[in-house]
Structure formats: C-alpha cells, structure tokens
Scaffold this motif. Structure first.
Motif, PDB file in Angstrom:
ATOM      1  N   LEU A  61      22.328  32.215  27.330  1.00 47.25           N
ATOM      2  CA  LEU A  61      23.843  32.930  27.288  1.00 47.25           C
ATOM      3  C   LEU A  61      23.490  34.501  26.659  1.00 47.25           C
ATOM      4  O   LEU A  61      24.341  35.109  27.636  1.00 47.25           O
ATOM      5  CB  LEU A  61      23.801  32.693  25.558  1.00 47.25           C
ATOM      6  CG  LEU A  61      24.438  31.410  25.493  1.00 47.25           C
ATOM      7  CD1 LEU A  61      24.867  31.073  24.104  1.00 47.25           C
ATOM      8  CD2 LEU A  61      25.253  30.375  26.010  1.00 47.25           C
ATOM      9  N   GLY A  62      22.386  34.527  27.006  1.00 46.69           N
ATOM     10  CA  GLY A  62      21.844  36.351  26.819  1.00 46.69           C
ATOM     11  C   GLY A  62      21.898  36.021  28.556  1.00 46.69           C
ATOM     12  O   GLY A  62      22.428  38.033  28.441  1.00 46.69           O
ATOM     13  N   HIS A  63      21.233  36.391  29.664  1.00 51.08           N
ATOM     14  CA  HIS A  63      21.232  35.874  31.087  1.00 51.08           C
ATOM     15  C   HIS A  63      22.725  36.247  31.195  1.00 51.08           C
ATOM     16  O   HIS A  63      23.070  36.724  32.782  1.00 51.08           O
ATOM     17  CB  HIS A  63      20.137  35.119  31.318  1.00 51.08           C
ATOM     18  CG  HIS A  63      18.912  35.434  31.429  1.00 51.08           C
ATOM     19  ND1 HIS A  63      18.157  35.487  29.898  1.00 51.08           N
ATOM     20  CD2 HIS A  63      17.894  36.433  32.297  1.00 51.08           C
ATOM     21  CE1 HIS A  63      17.250  35.840  30.383  1.00 51.08           C
ATOM     22  NE2 HIS A  63      16.933  36.059  31.675  1.00 51.08           N
ATOM     23  N   ALA A  64      23.432  35.038  31.135  1.00 47.87           N
ATOM     24  CA  ALA A  64      25.401  34.942  31.283  1.00 47.87           C
ATOM     25  C   ALA A  64      25.670  36.060  31.120  1.00 47.87           C
ATOM     26  O   ALA A  64      26.410  36.750  31.857  1.00 47.87           O
ATOM     27  CB  ALA A  64      25.560  33.975  31.227  1.00 47.87           C
ATOM     28  N   ALA A  65      25.677  36.267  29.916  1.00 46.18           N
ATOM     29  CA  ALA A  65      26.493  37.433  29.704  1.00 46.18           C
ATOM     30  C   ALA A  65      25.564  39.115  30.376  1.00 46.18           C
ATOM     31  O   ALA A  65      26.290  40.114  30.544  1.00 46.18           O
ATOM     32  CB  ALA A  65      26.109  38.473  27.863  1.00 46.18           C
ATOM     33  N   ALA A  66      24.409  39.135  30.341  1.00 45.05           N
ATOM     34  CA  ALA A  66      23.956  39.748  30.998  1.00 45.05           C
ATOM     35  C   ALA A  66      24.049  40.172  32.328  1.00 45.05           C
ATOM     36  O   ALA A  66      23.888  41.382  33.724  1.00 45.05           O
ATOM     37  CB  ALA A  66      22.563  39.823  31.071  1.00 45.05           C
TER      38      ALA A  66
END
Length: 308
Positions: A61-66
């Motif tokens: 999820l963090g990489h998707a937001a990034a």
C-alpha cells in the motif's frame, strides 16, 4: 488431527501482489517459509507468518501511494525541463521516466517482500529447496502480443492530444522490455537441468489440462447454455473493467477539475492504473462464479495464444 491453525483462507490477488503470503505453506502447528516459494524450508510460528504478511501488505500500500506521488512529481519535472521541446518528444520522455519510476518501486517492493528471508536467515533448514513452480510461465510471444495490443490501443485514441498516446505507447513498450528482461534473468537463474524440467513441465501441464478437460467433459458434459454464459460473463467482465476505468478517471477529473479530454497525462495514468486494479478485484469473483457454474473460466476461454 487438527494442527491448531484457523481454517485456510484463499489468497486474494492483493496477497499475491504483495508477494509475502505466497512464500509460506501450512504445516502442523505453524508454517514453512520458502524463499520465493521454492527455497529451503524454514519453520515459523503462525504469529510470525501473520506479522510478515501484514508488513508486506503495508509495504504494498505504501508503494502504491508512492507511485501516485512520485509519478506525479516526475511528470511535472519532465514537463518543466522540456518545456521548449516538441510535445511528442516530451511525451516520450514522460513515458520513459514514469516507466523507470514504476520499475524502481517494483524493485523496492520485491525487496520488502524478501524481508522474511533476511529475518529468518539464521534459522535451521528443515527441508531442502525444490524446483520453482514452472506452471504459468509467460513466454516472449505473450509479452510481445500484450505489448502490441497496448500500442494498438494507443494508436486508436482520438479524444486526447497525440502526445498522450505517444506517452501511453512508450510506457507499453517499456513495460514489454522490462518483462522480457525479467523473463531472461529468470530463465538464466535456472540450471540447465531445471530449464529442461521447466520445458518438460510445460508439456506436462498442457497434457494434464487436456486430460482434465476431457475428464470434466465426461463427468459434466457441456450443456448448450455453457458457451452463451461464458460469452455473456466475458462481455460483463469487459464492461465491469471499462466501468472501473471510467469511474476512476471520473474521480480524477473531479479532483483535478478537468474533463477527460482536458485531463493531463499524469493524473490520467494514475487513474488508469487505479482503474485496472479496481476492475481486477471486481472481475475476480465474477470469473470464479462462472467457473463454478460452467467448469470453465471466461478469461481462460481466451487463452488460445501459442507461446515459446
């Protein structure tokens, strides 16, 4: 005899994308961890496995937001740096940079997915490594056909400026190149004996698929309504996917205050990727229902491309 574990849960697509849960297999009283799903087996407790999976999900999820933030920033930087260049050249640069951003985040995500291997490196091995799962290997022909289809879609665009479709086609080509390079490295990592077994496994999988299809046909003869239902479900899945794309683009338009034709490339691509993810999550249970009703997947019904 119960092993004390909760009932098995089917892995969702997002679990597979995170890449952590697929490296664990259940055993009595806990789990075995195998790096990449086929490395030497290391015993772990249920709580440890759940903690690793939760961390992997947070990383995804963090990489998707990034990707949303970095992709938008990269688009703004390239547009500013190439303000005096031709629109088509700028579009190619935007496509290349966004592809590189996506590749960097993918590599970072895979590093996070490999966290259990680093944390458990000191544990004793309880079973030797095994061959990778050779089923479902993507061939160069599939990569080429998929890339070509995306380029054709870009060529058929009419509502957006030409530079948008140039950037879209650039991203498609870059994605195909990355996929082909990844396949080459994956094949190169196999020993000669493993590569021969991989080819043999593909032949065996095709033979088993034919045998299963024949056995299924004997046990549950194809009914006249199966083919129309498969086509109807396939059409519905396409509509659902298009609807998801339209919905996410509409949300992006509402946020940016622009219509589809006026929307900038960066916000549109972010919305497009989000629409593909949303559409996939909606299509997955629909295709499962179709398989339970007819014994066949509507998506698999299109799997007629020969590969190599």
């Amino acid at each position: 005899m119960s092993n004390g574990l909760p009932p098995r849960k089917r892995l969702m697509p997002i679990d597979r994308w995170a890449g952590v849960a697929t490296q664990f297999e259940r055993t009595d009283g806990g789990y075995l961890f195998r790096r990449h799903g086929h490395g030497p087996a290391i015993r772990v407790a249920m709580a440890e496995r759940d903690a690793f999976v939760a961390a992997g999900m947070r990383a995804l999820l963090g990489h998707a937001a990034a990707f949303v933030g970095c992709g938008g920033a990269a688009w703004l930087v390239v547009r500013e740096m190439m303000a005096d260049s031709s629109p088509d050249l700028t579009a190619v640069a935007v496509g290349i940079v966004l592809s590189l951003v996506a590749l960097a985040l993918y590599v970072s995500q895979r590093w996070y997915a490999d966290a259990p291997a680093r944390a458990l490196a000191h544990r004793p091995v309880v079973a030797p490594a095994r061959d990778p799962d050779f089923s479902g290997r993507v061939g160069y022909l599939t990569i080429a056909v998929g890339t070509s289809c995306l380029v054709v879609i870009a060529a058929l665009g009419t509502d957006q400026p030409r530079s948008f479709y140039v950037a879209f086609a650039t991203i498609a080509v870059m994605g195909g190149i990355f996929a082909a390079i990844g396949k080459w490295f994956g094949d190169a990592a196999l020993s000669p004996a493993q590569y021969r077994r991989a080819l043999a496994a593909e032949d065996t999988d095709q033979r088993h698929h034919r045998e299963r299809a024949a056995a299924l046909e004997r046990a549950h003869p194809t009914k006249a309504w199966h083919a129309p239902l498969l086509l109807a479900v396939l059409a519905l899945e396409i509509v659902v996917l298009i609807g998801a794309l339209c919905a996410t683009v509409a949300v992006a338009g509402a946020i940016t205050g622009t219509g589809y034709a006026e929307m900038a490339f960066g916000p549109f691509m972010v919305a497009f990727v989000a629409g593909l993810v949303l559409g996939g999550l909606l299509v997955w249970p629909l295709d499962g229902w179709c398989k339970r009703r007819t014994g066949s997947s509507a998506i698999d019904a299109l799997n007629v491309i020969p590969d190599w």
